[in-house]
Write a protein that holds these residues in place. Structure first.
Motif, PDB file in Angstrom:
ATOM      1  N   HIS A 124       0.826  -1.288   0.117  1.00  0.00           N
ATOM      2  CA  HIS A 124       0.113   0.141   0.141  1.00  0.00           C
ATOM      3  C   HIS A 124       0.950   1.273   0.126  1.00  0.00           C
ATOM      4  CE1 HIS A 124      -3.914   2.209   0.837  1.00  0.00           C
ATOM      5  NE2 HIS A 124      -3.136   3.202   1.447  1.00  0.00           N
ATOM      6  N   GLU A 156      -2.946  -7.718  -3.042  1.00  0.00           N
ATOM      7  CA  GLU A 156      -3.617  -6.615  -2.930  1.00  0.00           C
ATOM      8  C   GLU A 156      -2.943  -5.226  -2.839  1.00  0.00           C
ATOM      9  OE1 GLU A 156      -7.055  -6.464   0.372  1.00  0.00           O
ATOM     10  OE2 GLU A 156      -5.814  -4.382   0.630  1.00  0.00           O
ATOM     11  N   GLY A 158      -2.621  -1.268  -3.187  1.00  0.00           N
ATOM     12  CA  GLY A 158      -3.413  -0.131  -3.055  1.00  0.00           C
ATOM     13  C   GLY A 158      -2.501   1.263  -3.186  1.00  0.00           C
ATOM     14  N   ASN A 180      -4.362  -2.660  -7.898  1.00  0.00           N
ATOM     15  CA  ASN A 180      -5.705  -3.047  -8.151  1.00  0.00           C
ATOM     16  C   ASN A 180      -6.744  -2.387  -6.976  1.00  0.00           C
ATOM     17  OD1 ASN A 180      -5.277  -4.550  -5.778  1.00  0.00           O
ATOM     18  ND2 ASN A 180      -4.598  -6.480  -7.097  1.00  0.00           N
ATOM     19  N   ARG A 181      -6.219  -1.299  -6.242  1.00  0.00           N
ATOM     20  CA  ARG A 181      -7.272  -0.635  -5.500  1.00  0.00           C
ATOM     21  C   ARG A 181      -6.758   0.745  -5.478  1.00  0.00           C
ATOM     22  NH1 ARG A 181     -10.456  -3.984  -2.881  1.00  0.00           N
ATOM     23  NH2 ARG A 181      -9.751  -6.003  -2.747  1.00  0.00           N
ATOM     24  N   SER A 183      -7.737   4.365  -3.801  1.00  0.00           N
ATOM     25  CA  SER A 183      -8.591   5.188  -2.584  1.00  0.00           C
ATOM     26  C   SER A 183      -8.512   6.628  -2.852  1.00  0.00           C
ATOM     27  CB  SER A 183      -8.012   4.616  -1.329  1.00  0.00           C
ATOM     28  OG  SER A 183      -8.681   5.397  -0.140  1.00  0.00           O
ATOM     29  N   SER A 220     -11.362  -2.022  -7.966  1.00  0.00           N
ATOM     30  CA  SER A 220     -11.769  -1.602  -6.662  1.00  0.00           C
ATOM     31  C   SER A 220     -11.287  -0.119  -6.256  1.00  0.00           C
ATOM     32  CB  SER A 220     -11.278  -2.498  -5.546  1.00  0.00           C
ATOM     33  OG  SER A 220     -11.750  -2.007  -4.084  1.00  0.00           O
ATOM     34  N   ASN A 222     -12.293   3.057  -3.652  1.00  0.00           N
ATOM     35  CA  ASN A 222     -12.683   3.788  -2.273  1.00  0.00           C
ATOM     36  C   ASN A 222     -12.719   5.030  -2.273  1.00  0.00           C
ATOM     37  OD1 ASN A 222     -12.935   3.125   0.700  1.00  0.00           O
ATOM     38  ND2 ASN A 222     -11.281   4.728   0.702  1.00  0.00           N
ATOM     39  N   GLU A 250     -16.674   0.823  -4.801  1.00  0.00           N
ATOM     40  CA  GLU A 250     -16.733  -0.536  -4.082  1.00  0.00           C
ATOM     41  C   GLU A 250     -16.652  -0.510  -2.688  1.00  0.00           C
ATOM     42  OE1 GLU A 250     -15.109  -0.056  -6.869  1.00  0.00           O
ATOM     43  OE2 GLU A 250     -16.511  -1.223  -8.008  1.00  0.00           O
ATOM     44  N   ASP A 310     -17.819  -7.384  -2.378  1.00  0.00           N
ATOM     45  CA  ASP A 310     -16.447  -7.182  -1.879  1.00  0.00           C
ATOM     46  C   ASP A 310     -15.835  -7.742  -1.048  1.00  0.00           C
ATOM     47  OD1 ASP A 310     -14.699  -4.226  -2.419  1.00  0.00           O
ATOM     48  OD2 ASP A 310     -14.613  -5.107  -0.252  1.00  0.00           O
TER      49      ASP A 310
END
Ligand code: SF4
Length: 474
Positions: A124, A156, A158, A180-181, A183, A220, A222, A250, A310
């Protein structure tokens, strides 16, 4: 709203409950958010680099425990007055170069201490604003990391993005690298609120960033919101909520604004502005919960929402959801290796935080060392209480027998004082206590920070007259 002036009706999880205003007032106290237990004020400056190295060695001795990586990119172009993060404001992007040099050196030092066969399941980038970096800098930093850590194909990954500075090229680079995420901060779409908090961000800017993420196949998205900001009203925040639902992220994080001007001096800018407090602030939160759940989102833990399909919603159901420094995570059982100024690692039974100012951070890295400023070794009692608090905040239930088997304790005896305190909360309709479980009621979900506090041994030892070090729970 109830027609009674002394109570409000709240619809949560298909149940409508009445909350007396007097109870609401009693629950509006100073308390931790429990992104860690013990909380950061308990950590010690005596914990240093040697301790961190011991934590590294102990973690490697475990059987291939997965790795989570976190990078702190502290730069932003403009300060949002409410901000609680460790940030460096500079429009001159040249400042990123020397920082990235140190960060890459730190990555090498961490990587030298982590068994290279341990899989990285989570990665992240937070801040600050990671997309303050150019797409080329992002590629370089990611490539450097991937050459030193075994990042799994299904990890994951982010990225925090700020729609005001994130370009289509940034998003293309992020997708290409495997993020893949994403925010993004929004906080509130109302122009008056945005003006008051020094963060002007149009709906169109946010919608464009969401669209870019979708176009590049980022699965995804956020959106972060914040309630309790100046000029917010129930009606104005409802508009923000509607616009967020329109964007169909998501996940949504709905943070309680933490007003601590003695620690965050920029928040003094709000001194003469109308702030929603007490009942009005709570009503903004309540209305948002009702609307997001009506729109099909699942209410997660303290302040998150996710679409039912999710991973986070599924993790809440199958009880694999965990609490960490970023809020909630679905990656249970990994060690968190955090790099960059002020970043916090959680490795086995240790917390370790880097220096918060770049001067000290640079000096330690340039001296050939790691940049640990403070930290803590958890005692057995800390580990036990941390597990209780985390499961309460994630799953809203404590199965006491589970703890008895896992920790070899008599739950009722060990937590006699906490259970005695919870009896008062039971009388308020917040928890149900039985022989084998302590379960948070739908109403209690909204006060879960308060309900975790009886298990906090450090808080229990603090004098009630001591200066508050946490924000208000409501
Ligand atoms: S963009 Fe985010 S990190 Fe930067 S000042 Fe604003 S809230 Fe803080």
């Amino acid at each position: 709203m109830s027609t009674e002036t002394d109570a409000i009706d709240i619809r949560i999880q298909n149940e409508t409950v009445s909350l007396p205003i007097e109870v609401l007032d009693r629950y509006n106290v100073y308390g931790p958010r429990y992104t860690s237990y013990p909380t950061a004020p308990e950590w010690s400056d005596e914990f240093g680099v040697d301790d961190l190295r011991r934590a590294f060695a102990a973690a490697n001795a475990e059987d291939h425990r997965p790795v989570s990586l976190y990078f702190h990119i502290p730069f932003c172009e403009k300060l949002c007055w409410f901000c609680g993060c460790n940030v460096i404001i500079n429009k001159d992007k040249e400042v990123a170069h020397p920082y990235l040099d140190r960060l890459k050196t730190e990555i090498d030092r961490f990587a030298d201490s982590v068994d290279p066969s341990r899989p990285t399941v989570q990665f992240h980038w937070g801040g600050g604003t990671p997309t303050y970096l150019s797409p080329e800098q992002m590629r370089d930093l990611y490539g450097h990391t991937a050459s030193r850590f075994l990042i799994l194909p299904d990890a994951e990954i982010g990225l925090e993005v700020d729609p005001r500075v994130t370009t289509a090229e940034h998003m293309a680079a992020a997708a290409e690298l495997g993020f893949n995420r994403v925010s993004m901060g929004v906080q509130d779409f109302d122009p008056q609120v945005q003006e008051a908090v020094n963060r002007n961000q149009t709906f169109e800017q946010t919608a464009a960033t969401v669209a870019q993420a979708r176009e590049h196949g980022v699965p995804s998205v956020n959106i972060d919101l914040m309630y309790g900001l100046p000029y917010q009203t129930i009606a104005s925040f409802r508009e923000t909520v509607e616009r967020v639902i329109e964007l169909s992220p998501e996940r949504i994080a709905l943070f309680n604004y933490a007003h601590v001007p003695s620690l965050r001096h920029a928040q003094n800018a709000f001194r003469r502005m109308p702030m929603p407090v007490g009942l009005e602030k709570f009503e903004i939160f309540r209305a948002a919960i009702e609307r997001f759940t009506d729109a099909g989102y699942v209410f997660i833990g303290l302040d998150h929402f996710a679409k039912p399909e999710d991973e986070m919603a599924r993790a809440q159901v199958d009880r694999t959801l965990r609490r960490n420094f970023q809020g909630y995570t679905t990656k249970a059982g990994s060690d968190l290796y955090a790099m960059g100024v002020s970043s916090i690692s959680q490795i086995g039974g240790a917390f370790a935080q880097n220096f918060r100012d770049t001067e000290s951070y640079f000096a330690r890295i340039d001296a050939g060392d790691l940049a640990t400023m403070r930290g803590m070794w958890l005692t057995d009692d800390d580990v036990l209480r941390s597990a209780v608090i985390e499961r309460f905040l994630c799953h809203c239930v404590i199965h006491t027998k589970e703890f008895e088997e896992e920790f070899g304790i008599d739950f009722a005896e060990t937590f006699a004082d906490a259970i005695a305190d919870l009896r008062a909360h039971e009388a308020d309709g917040m928890v149900r206590i039985s022989d084998d479980r302590i379960e948070v009621t739908p109403l209690g979900r909204l006060f879960i920070r308060n309900l975790a506090m009886p298990f906090d041994a450090y808080l229990r030892r603090r004098s009630p007259d001591a200066k508050p070090i946490f924000s208000k729970t409501l």
